[in-house]
Design a protein around this motif. Structure first.
Motif, PDB file in Angstrom:
ATOM      1  N   THR A  76      -3.750   1.903  -2.305  1.00 14.12           N
ATOM      2  CA  THR A  76      -3.588   0.819  -1.340  1.00 14.12           C
ATOM      3  C   THR A  76      -3.904  -0.530  -1.982  1.00 14.12           C
ATOM      4  N   LEU A  77      -3.535  -1.598  -1.270  1.00 16.88           N
ATOM      5  CA  LEU A  77      -3.886  -2.973  -1.646  1.00 16.88           C
ATOM      6  C   LEU A  77      -3.398  -3.342  -3.039  1.00 16.88           C
ATOM      7  N   PRO A 130      -2.740  10.561  -6.262  1.00 19.25           N
ATOM      8  CA  PRO A 130      -3.773  10.204  -5.278  1.00 19.25           C
ATOM      9  C   PRO A 130      -4.379  11.445  -4.634  1.00 19.25           C
ATOM     10  N   SER A 156       0.852  -1.190   0.000  1.00 19.22           N
ATOM     11  CA  SER A 156       0.000   0.000   0.000  1.00 19.22           C
ATOM     12  C   SER A 156       0.886   1.238   0.000  1.00 19.22           C
ATOM     13  N   PHE A 183       1.068   5.581   0.127  1.00 15.30           N
ATOM     14  CA  PHE A 183       0.374   6.789   0.571  1.00 15.30           C
ATOM     15  C   PHE A 183       1.222   8.012   0.226  1.00 15.30           C
ATOM     16  N   ALA A 238      -6.886  10.766  -2.283  1.00 14.89           N
ATOM     17  CA  ALA A 238      -7.377  10.190  -1.031  1.00 14.89           C
ATOM     18  C   ALA A 238      -6.446   9.048  -0.640  1.00 14.89           C
ATOM     19  N   TRP A 239      -6.363   8.763   0.656  1.00  5.74           N
ATOM     20  CA  TRP A 239      -5.399   7.777   1.144  1.00  5.74           C
ATOM     21  C   TRP A 239      -5.610   6.388   0.558  1.00  5.74           C
ATOM     22  N   TRP A 240      -6.848   6.021   0.254  1.00  7.33           N
ATOM     23  CA  TRP A 240      -7.134   4.647  -0.164  1.00  7.33           C
ATOM     24  C   TRP A 240      -6.717   4.362  -1.596  1.00  7.33           C
ATOM     25  N   GLN A 241      -6.455   5.379  -2.408  1.00  7.91           N
ATOM     26  CA  GLN A 241      -6.386   5.192  -3.852  1.00  7.91           C
ATOM     27  C   GLN A 241      -5.194   4.366  -4.337  1.00  7.91           C
TER      28      GLN A 241
END
Length: 209
Positions: A182-183, A175, A151, A153, A177-180
């Motif tokens: 990740t994973l 990005p 992930s 950030f 947002a933080w999730w963009q």
């Protein structure tokens, strides 16, 4: 290489990797009340640093020759412990343990501090029971395991990121947002992230060895 562990007062390490790091550390700097948990694990702190608001008075007496009282309230105990390490010139191979778990606001705050710490100690890592966080100050190639979850950030807005050897290429993603980012997943024994100078990147690698 000798390791300096900063043990925060979050969830005490349970997984094999962080426990091994703790047991093999050359020195262990406890953040305040983390000293009590460390002693229960039959390990002795090199120093106990903080405002001492969570250190039992009897334990404070027992460890009086190791206690470093820093009463100011502008920074948290993790920051105080890190500054103590810098003053002692223990800047290489610092690993932070016990910085996550318990209160989520403490967890987020502790993780975000890595970016500030990395400016002085670039190889600093935060290891949890699930993986490890590290900061990239410049475009870098990072060791990985094929299939390892990654992930990413961006810690500065408007940071375009290019990648190689990730299952989902970033292709200049900025990005918002933080999730963009990740994973993701490593596809080789290393991956590369390319991004502008002065735009630090925080990465999390699951199941670090």
């Amino acid at each position: 290489m000798s390791t300096t562990v900063i043990l925060a007062n979050g969830s005490f390490p349970q997984a094999t990797v962080p426990r091994k790091i703790l047991q093999n550390a050359q020195r262990i700097i406890c953040c305040d009340g983390a000293a009590a948990t460390l002693l229960k694990a039959n390990l002795v702190p090199t120093a106990v640093v903080g405002d001492l608001d969570s250190l039992d008075p009897e334990l404070k007496r027992q460890l009086q020759d190791k206690v470093v009282h820093i009463p100011e309230q502008e920074t948290n105990d993790l920051s105080k412990a890190f500054r103590f390490c810098i003053q002692k010139k223990w800047t290489d191979n610092i690993v932070i343990l016990g910085a996550t778990g318990k209160r989520e606001d403490h967890t987020l705050g502790n993780i975000s501090l890595l970016v500030d710490f990395a400016k002085t100690s670039p190889d600093i890592k935060m290891v949890t029971d699930d993986g490890c966080f590290q900061v990239l100050l410049d475009s870098s190639t990072v060791d990985a395991i094929p299939g390892q979850q990654i992930s990413i950030f961006a810690m500065v807005p408007d940071t375009p990121i290019q990648s190689t050897n990730l299952k989902y290429p970033l292709n200049g993603l900025i990005p918002t947002a933080w999730w963009q980012a990740t994973l993701n997943e490593a596809t080789d024994t290393s991956f590369t992230l390319t991004f502008p100078d002065n735009h630090p990147i925080l990465i999390f690698k699951a199941n670090c060895l």
